[in-house]
Scaffold this motif. Sequence first.
Motif, mmCIF file in Angstrom:
data_model
loop_
_atom_site.group_PDB
_atom_site.id
_atom_site.type_symbol
_atom_site.label_atom_id
_atom_site.label_comp_id
_atom_site.label_asym_id
_atom_site.label_seq_id
_atom_site.Cartn_x
_atom_site.Cartn_y
_atom_site.Cartn_z
ATOM 1 N N VAL A 154 27.237 -5.641 -9.899
ATOM 2 C CA VAL A 154 26.988 -5.139 -8.733
ATOM 3 C C VAL A 154 25.734 -4.721 -8.401
ATOM 4 N N TYR A 156 23.354 -2.135 -5.922
ATOM 5 C CA TYR A 156 23.208 -1.032 -4.985
ATOM 6 C C TYR A 156 21.805 -0.690 -4.583
ATOM 7 N N LYS A 269 29.569 -5.202 -13.483
ATOM 8 C CA LYS A 269 30.571 -4.617 -12.777
ATOM 9 C C LYS A 269 31.477 -3.968 -13.874
ATOM 10 N N LEU A 272 31.057 -0.270 -14.179
ATOM 11 C CA LEU A 272 31.087 0.613 -13.010
ATOM 12 C C LEU A 272 31.728 1.970 -13.006
ATOM 13 N N GLN A 278 28.596 6.196 -13.069
ATOM 14 C CA GLN A 278 28.946 6.909 -11.854
ATOM 15 C C GLN A 278 27.972 8.039 -11.553
ATOM 16 N N LYS A 307 26.378 0.225 -1.453
ATOM 17 C CA LYS A 307 26.571 -1.122 -2.190
ATOM 18 C C LYS A 307 26.129 -2.229 -1.349
ATOM 19 N N GLU A 310 28.811 -7.385 -4.635
ATOM 20 C CA GLU A 310 29.415 -7.913 -5.838
ATOM 21 C C GLU A 310 28.896 -9.414 -6.004
#
Length: 311
Positions: A154, A156, A269, A272, A278, A307, A310
Amino acid sequence: MPDNISYTPEEVARILKISRFTVYELIKRGDLAAYRIGRKVRVEQADIDQYIQNTKSCVPNLTRSMVQAPDPGGDTQAGLIICGQDLILDTLSQHLEKLLPQLRFLRRHIGSMDGLSALYHGAANLVTAHLWDGDSGEYNLPYVRRMLPGHKTVIYNLVHRMEGFYVAKGNPKAIQAWPDLVRPGLRFVNRECGSGARVLLDEMLRRLQLEPARIAGYDQEETSHIAVASRVARGEADFGLGIEKAASQVAGVDFIPLHKERYDLIFRKEDLGLPHFQAVLEILRSKGYRDEVTGMGGYDLSMMGQKIAEV
Protein backbone atom coordinates in the motif's frame (compact mmCIF):
# COMPACT_ATOMS: atom_id res chain seq x y z
CA MET A 1 0.51 -29.85 22.37
CA PRO A 2 3.98 -30.85 23.62
CA ASP A 3 6.24 -27.97 24.60
CA ASN A 4 9.18 -29.36 22.62
CA ILE A 5 7.50 -29.08 19.20
CA SER A 6 9.39 -26.61 16.98
CA TYR A 7 8.44 -24.32 14.10
CA THR A 8 10.17 -22.49 11.28
CA PRO A 9 10.01 -18.65 11.31
CA GLU A 10 7.42 -18.84 8.51
CA GLU A 11 5.21 -21.10 10.62
CA VAL A 12 5.65 -18.82 13.63
CA ALA A 13 4.56 -15.87 11.47
CA ARG A 14 1.34 -17.69 10.55
CA ILE A 15 0.67 -18.65 14.18
CA LEU A 16 1.17 -15.09 15.49
CA LYS A 17 -0.38 -13.48 12.39
CA ILE A 18 2.62 -11.22 11.86
CA SER A 19 5.11 -10.89 9.01
CA ARG A 20 8.08 -13.22 8.62
CA PHE A 21 10.31 -10.12 8.87
CA THR A 22 8.89 -9.33 12.32
CA VAL A 23 9.63 -12.87 13.51
CA TYR A 24 13.28 -12.59 12.47
CA GLU A 25 13.52 -9.16 14.12
CA LEU A 26 12.10 -10.54 17.38
CA ILE A 27 14.63 -13.39 17.30
CA LYS A 28 17.50 -11.04 16.51
CA ARG A 29 16.66 -8.79 19.47
CA GLY A 30 16.18 -11.72 21.84
CA ASP A 31 12.46 -11.09 22.40
CA LEU A 32 11.65 -14.53 20.98
CA ALA A 33 13.94 -17.44 21.86
CA ALA A 34 15.18 -19.61 18.97
CA TYR A 35 17.92 -22.05 18.07
CA ARG A 36 19.68 -23.27 14.93
CA ILE A 37 19.98 -26.69 13.32
CA GLY A 38 22.68 -26.12 10.73
CA ARG A 39 21.45 -23.07 8.81
CA LYS A 40 17.82 -23.57 9.81
CA VAL A 41 16.19 -21.50 12.57
CA ARG A 42 13.64 -23.17 14.85
CA VAL A 43 11.33 -21.84 17.59
CA GLU A 44 9.76 -24.09 20.23
CA GLN A 45 6.08 -23.93 21.23
CA ALA A 46 7.00 -23.07 24.82
CA ASP A 47 8.94 -20.01 23.66
CA ILE A 48 6.03 -18.85 21.50
CA ASP A 49 3.73 -19.17 24.51
CA GLN A 50 6.21 -17.22 26.64
CA TYR A 51 6.43 -14.45 24.04
CA ILE A 52 2.63 -14.15 23.89
CA GLN A 53 2.47 -13.95 27.70
CA ASN A 54 5.15 -11.23 27.76
CA THR A 55 3.34 -9.07 25.21
CA LYS A 56 0.03 -9.11 27.06
CA SER A 57 1.30 -6.54 29.54
CA CYS A 58 1.97 -4.09 26.70
CA VAL A 59 -1.55 -3.88 25.28
CA PRO A 60 -3.02 -1.51 27.91
CA ASN A 61 -0.34 1.06 27.05
CA LEU A 62 -1.66 1.48 23.51
CA THR A 63 -3.99 4.39 22.72
CA ARG A 64 -7.69 3.62 22.50
CA SER A 65 -7.64 3.80 18.70
CA MET A 66 -4.74 1.34 18.55
CA VAL A 67 -6.44 -1.17 20.83
CA GLN A 68 -9.47 -1.06 18.56
CA ALA A 69 -7.39 -1.52 15.41
CA PRO A 70 -7.84 -4.90 13.67
CA ASP A 71 -4.79 -6.77 14.96
CA PRO A 72 -5.71 -10.34 15.93
CA GLY A 73 -2.67 -11.78 17.65
CA GLY A 74 -0.42 -9.09 16.17
CA ASP A 75 2.95 -8.09 17.56
CA THR A 76 2.99 -5.11 19.93
CA GLN A 77 6.71 -4.82 20.68
CA ALA A 78 8.75 -4.92 17.48
CA GLY A 79 8.19 -1.32 16.37
CA LEU A 80 9.19 -0.14 12.90
CA ILE A 81 12.31 0.25 10.80
CA ILE A 82 11.66 3.40 8.73
CA CYS A 83 13.79 4.07 5.64
CA GLY A 84 14.27 7.54 4.20
CA GLN A 85 16.35 10.68 4.52
CA ASP A 86 13.88 13.56 4.89
CA LEU A 87 13.82 15.46 8.20
CA ILE A 88 10.07 15.01 8.52
CA LEU A 89 10.73 11.30 9.14
CA ASP A 90 12.64 12.25 12.28
CA THR A 91 9.56 14.18 13.40
CA LEU A 92 7.33 11.21 12.50
CA SER A 93 9.52 8.90 14.62
CA GLN A 94 9.28 11.30 17.57
CA HIS A 95 5.49 11.36 17.34
CA LEU A 96 5.42 7.55 17.17
CA GLU A 97 7.59 7.26 20.28
CA LYS A 98 5.18 9.53 22.17
CA LEU A 99 2.09 7.65 20.97
CA LEU A 100 3.52 4.16 21.49
CA PRO A 101 6.32 4.55 24.07
CA GLN A 102 6.75 0.79 24.59
CA LEU A 103 7.75 0.22 20.95
CA ARG A 104 11.04 0.80 19.15
CA PHE A 105 11.29 2.93 16.01
CA LEU A 106 14.54 2.82 14.07
CA ARG A 107 15.66 4.97 11.13
CA ARG A 108 17.77 3.94 8.13
CA HIS A 109 19.01 6.91 6.11
CA ILE A 110 19.02 5.34 2.65
CA GLY A 111 17.73 6.37 -0.77
CA SER A 112 14.47 5.40 -2.46
CA MET A 113 15.59 2.39 -4.49
CA ASP A 114 17.64 1.00 -1.62
CA GLY A 115 14.57 1.42 0.58
CA LEU A 116 12.36 -0.58 -1.79
CA SER A 117 15.05 -3.25 -1.98
CA ALA A 118 15.18 -3.39 1.83
CA LEU A 119 11.38 -3.81 1.95
CA TYR A 120 11.57 -6.61 -0.61
CA HIS A 121 14.36 -8.43 1.25
CA GLY A 122 12.75 -8.00 4.68
CA ALA A 123 15.33 -5.52 6.01
CA ALA A 124 12.74 -2.76 6.55
CA ASN A 125 8.99 -2.56 6.95
CA LEU A 126 8.15 1.05 6.09
CA VAL A 127 10.02 2.94 3.38
CA THR A 128 9.77 6.25 1.55
CA ALA A 129 10.28 6.90 -2.15
CA HIS A 130 10.21 9.70 -4.72
CA LEU A 131 11.02 7.79 -7.90
CA TRP A 132 9.83 9.40 -11.12
CA ASP A 133 9.14 7.31 -14.23
CA GLY A 134 9.92 9.32 -17.36
CA ASP A 135 7.68 7.23 -19.61
CA SER A 136 4.45 7.48 -17.62
CA GLY A 137 5.15 10.65 -15.61
CA GLU A 138 4.07 8.66 -12.53
CA TYR A 139 5.80 8.57 -9.18
CA ASN A 140 6.73 5.34 -7.34
CA LEU A 141 4.05 2.93 -8.60
CA PRO A 142 6.07 1.67 -11.61
CA TYR A 143 9.09 1.06 -9.39
CA VAL A 144 7.11 -0.71 -6.67
CA ARG A 145 5.63 -3.06 -9.31
CA ARG A 146 9.07 -3.88 -10.68
CA MET A 147 11.02 -4.12 -7.44
CA LEU A 148 8.52 -5.97 -5.22
CA PRO A 149 7.07 -8.65 -7.52
CA GLY A 150 4.62 -10.92 -5.75
CA HIS A 151 4.35 -8.62 -2.70
CA LYS A 152 1.13 -6.67 -2.12
CA THR A 153 1.87 -3.16 -0.92
CA VAL A 154 0.00 0.00 0.00
CA ILE A 155 1.21 3.50 -0.83
CA TYR A 156 0.24 6.60 1.15
CA ASN A 157 1.33 10.14 0.42
CA LEU A 158 3.59 11.87 2.88
CA VAL A 159 4.20 15.24 1.18
CA HIS A 160 4.89 16.86 -2.16
CA ARG A 161 8.26 18.61 -2.52
CA MET A 162 9.98 20.76 -5.12
CA GLU A 163 13.15 19.45 -6.76
CA GLY A 164 15.49 21.90 -8.38
CA PHE A 165 19.03 23.20 -8.72
CA TYR A 166 21.14 24.51 -5.86
CA VAL A 167 23.19 27.45 -7.14
CA ALA A 168 25.47 30.00 -5.53
CA LYS A 169 23.81 33.04 -3.94
CA GLY A 170 22.58 35.39 -6.65
CA ASN A 171 22.94 32.66 -9.30
CA PRO A 172 26.06 34.19 -10.91
CA LYS A 173 26.16 31.54 -13.68
CA ALA A 174 22.50 32.21 -14.66
CA ILE A 175 21.56 28.53 -14.35
CA GLN A 176 17.84 28.08 -15.11
CA ALA A 177 16.85 24.76 -16.70
CA TRP A 178 17.77 21.13 -17.46
CA PRO A 179 19.74 21.92 -20.67
CA ASP A 180 22.20 23.92 -18.52
CA LEU A 181 23.51 20.55 -17.33
CA VAL A 182 25.56 20.24 -20.53
CA ARG A 183 26.51 23.91 -20.86
CA PRO A 184 30.33 24.17 -21.18
CA GLY A 185 32.19 25.55 -18.20
CA LEU A 186 29.69 24.49 -15.50
CA ARG A 187 30.54 22.02 -12.74
CA PHE A 188 27.80 19.74 -11.43
CA VAL A 189 27.62 17.62 -8.24
CA ASN A 190 25.42 14.52 -8.43
CA ARG A 191 23.50 12.26 -6.03
CA GLU A 192 24.28 8.56 -5.57
CA CYS A 193 22.72 5.87 -7.75
CA GLY A 194 19.34 4.76 -6.42
CA SER A 195 18.37 8.07 -4.82
CA GLY A 196 15.19 9.76 -6.01
CA ALA A 197 17.09 12.84 -7.17
CA ARG A 198 19.48 10.70 -9.24
CA VAL A 199 16.59 8.81 -10.85
CA LEU A 200 14.88 12.10 -11.71
CA LEU A 201 18.08 13.43 -13.26
CA ASP A 202 18.75 10.30 -15.31
CA GLU A 203 15.15 10.08 -16.51
CA MET A 204 15.24 13.75 -17.56
CA LEU A 205 18.51 13.22 -19.40
CA ARG A 206 16.97 10.27 -21.24
CA ARG A 207 13.85 12.21 -22.21
CA LEU A 208 15.84 15.24 -23.35
CA GLN A 209 18.41 13.01 -25.09
CA LEU A 210 21.29 14.56 -23.17
CA GLU A 211 24.38 12.40 -22.67
CA PRO A 212 25.65 12.08 -19.07
CA ALA A 213 29.22 12.13 -20.41
CA ARG A 214 28.71 15.76 -21.40
CA ILE A 215 28.05 16.81 -17.78
CA ALA A 216 31.17 17.93 -15.94
CA GLY A 217 30.90 16.37 -12.49
CA TYR A 218 28.28 13.74 -13.28
CA ASP A 219 30.48 11.16 -11.52
CA GLN A 220 30.95 13.37 -8.43
CA GLU A 221 28.40 11.95 -5.96
CA GLU A 222 27.05 12.89 -2.54
CA THR A 223 24.61 10.91 -0.41
CA SER A 224 22.26 13.67 0.81
CA HIS A 225 20.61 16.89 -0.32
CA ILE A 226 22.47 18.81 2.38
CA ALA A 227 25.83 17.50 1.19
CA VAL A 228 25.08 18.54 -2.40
CA ALA A 229 24.01 22.03 -1.32
CA SER A 230 27.10 22.35 0.88
CA ARG A 231 29.40 21.53 -2.06
CA VAL A 232 27.76 24.36 -4.02
CA ALA A 233 28.01 26.76 -1.06
CA ARG A 234 31.74 26.03 -0.73
CA GLY A 235 32.31 26.74 -4.42
CA GLU A 236 33.31 23.16 -5.22
CA ALA A 237 30.50 22.93 -7.80
CA ASP A 238 28.37 25.46 -9.65
CA PHE A 239 25.11 23.57 -9.14
CA GLY A 240 23.51 20.34 -7.95
CA LEU A 241 20.06 18.78 -7.76
CA GLY A 242 17.97 18.42 -4.60
CA ILE A 243 14.88 19.45 -2.66
CA GLU A 244 13.96 23.01 -1.73
CA LYS A 245 14.08 22.41 2.02
CA ALA A 246 17.82 21.71 2.02
CA ALA A 247 18.53 25.02 0.27
CA SER A 248 17.00 26.87 3.23
CA GLN A 249 19.34 25.04 5.60
CA VAL A 250 22.61 25.92 3.86
CA ALA A 251 23.87 29.50 3.84
CA GLY A 252 25.05 30.94 0.53
CA VAL A 253 22.77 28.85 -1.68
CA ASP A 254 19.78 29.81 -3.84
CA PHE A 255 17.20 27.40 -5.25
CA ILE A 256 15.94 27.13 -8.86
CA PRO A 257 12.65 25.15 -8.85
CA LEU A 258 12.27 22.61 -11.67
CA HIS A 259 9.98 19.69 -10.81
CA LYS A 260 7.30 18.99 -8.20
CA GLU A 261 7.61 15.48 -6.80
CA ARG A 262 5.45 13.15 -4.72
CA TYR A 263 7.10 11.70 -1.63
CA ASP A 264 5.28 8.56 -0.48
CA LEU A 265 5.26 5.98 2.31
CA ILE A 266 5.22 2.33 1.20
CA PHE A 267 4.66 -0.82 3.23
CA ARG A 268 3.26 -4.33 2.93
CA LYS A 269 -0.52 -4.60 2.75
CA GLU A 270 -0.48 -7.45 5.29
CA ASP A 271 0.84 -4.99 7.90
CA LEU A 272 -1.88 -2.37 7.42
CA GLY A 273 -4.00 -3.56 10.37
CA LEU A 274 -1.12 -3.68 12.86
CA PRO A 275 -1.06 -1.00 15.60
CA HIS A 276 2.32 0.33 14.44
CA PHE A 277 1.04 1.18 10.97
CA GLN A 278 -2.32 2.46 12.15
CA ALA A 279 -0.37 4.79 14.44
CA VAL A 280 1.59 6.12 11.45
CA LEU A 281 -1.62 6.94 9.57
CA GLU A 282 -3.16 8.47 12.69
CA ILE A 283 -0.16 10.77 13.06
CA LEU A 284 -0.14 11.81 9.40
CA ARG A 285 -3.76 12.92 9.74
CA SER A 286 -3.26 14.69 13.08
CA LYS A 287 -3.21 18.46 13.42
CA GLY A 288 -0.13 18.39 15.62
CA TYR A 289 2.07 16.63 13.08
CA ARG A 290 0.74 18.67 10.18
CA ASP A 291 1.36 21.93 12.04
CA GLU A 292 4.92 20.86 12.85
CA VAL A 293 5.72 19.95 9.22
CA THR A 294 4.06 23.15 7.97
CA GLY A 295 6.29 25.13 10.30
CA MET A 296 9.39 23.61 8.70
CA GLY A 297 8.49 25.13 5.34
CA GLY A 298 9.14 23.74 1.86
CA TYR A 299 6.42 21.05 1.84
CA ASP A 300 2.97 20.65 0.28
CA LEU A 301 0.73 18.73 2.72
CA SER A 302 -2.44 18.76 0.61
CA MET A 303 -2.45 14.94 0.18
CA MET A 304 -0.71 13.90 3.38
CA GLY A 305 -2.15 10.62 4.69
CA GLN A 306 -4.19 9.89 1.58
CA LYS A 307 -3.95 6.43 0.03
CA ILE A 308 -2.36 6.64 -3.41
CA ALA A 309 -2.69 3.00 -4.47
CA GLU A 310 -2.54 -0.67 -3.61
CA VAL A 311 0.00 -2.46 -5.77
